[in-house]
Design an enzyme around this catalytic site. Structure first.
Site: not given
Ligand code: GRF
Length: 202
Positions: A114, A155
């Protein structure tokens, strides 16, 4: 013994890529047994296919259209993941709140990334909310956490590791997002290494 993981995604998959790269470079003694997405056009599915990792697409809409519940969707999701016998289920940009119908099948085996510090900015807009809070003078930095998901709290859960991320006056939202993603990639791999080493607690 190589640790088997299932990675659940919904979008770009840059954190999935960080896991795949760490495995390829032998930083992580693990195997991604399956990548599951609840979005058909998630680019993360292409990343998985390029790495010869099995993929599954599990959409919620057909359930809702049939008058079925999220719990029924989650129970079937648990069965899909179970086919690959993972030790850990990693939520890497998975944008669906899991119910106990899933979580109780994998007690203390689900890990979430998160983009905020514990207790801060729960939900899908954490980076934007932190950027706005900084501009309002409410915070002077933000951060990232990796935590276990024992129940339906959003979260929240036992923290595996965290890192603080600076915010600068000159930051646009995009600059902050890029800095957050770079730090996420490092922190997620570190957290998974801890789990593999059996060292869950921060
Ligand atoms: C990340 O910032 C994660 O923390 C959030 O969604 C985003 C996903 O990024 N929950 P990715 O798809 O891994 O590039």
């Amino acid at each position: 013994m190589t640790t088997r993981m299932a990675v659940l995604i919904s979008g770009n998959g840059s954190n999935l890529q960080a896991i795949l790269d760490a495995i390829r470079m032998r930083v992580l003694d693990a195997e991604v047994a399956v990548v599951v997405s609840n979005r058909k056009n998630a680019y993360g599915l292409e990343r998985a296919e390029k790495a010869d990792v099995p993929t599954r697409y599990h959409a919620l809409k057909p359930y809702l259209d049939d008058g079925k519940t999220r719990e029924e969707y989650d129970a079937d999701l648990a069965a899909i993941v179970g086919e690959y016998d993972p030790e850990w289920i990693v939520l890497a940009g998975w944008m669906h709140i899991l119910s106990d119908a899933f979580l109780q099948q994998y007690p203390y085996a689900v890990v979430n990334l998160h983009p905020a510090l514990p207790g801060k900015f729960p939900g899908a807009h954490a980076i934007e909310e932190a950027h706005a809070a900084f501009q309002a003078g409410e915070i002077d930095h933000t951060g990232i956490m990796v935590h276990l998901v024992p129940d339906e709290q959003i979260d929240a859960g036992p923290v595996i590791t965290t890192t603080e991320v600076p915010i600068y006056k000159s930051d646009t939202l995009e600059m902050l997002e890029n800095r957050m993603h770079q730090n996420e990639h490092k922190l997620l791999v570190q957290a998974l290494q801890r789990l593999i080493d059996g060292d869950e607690d921060e």
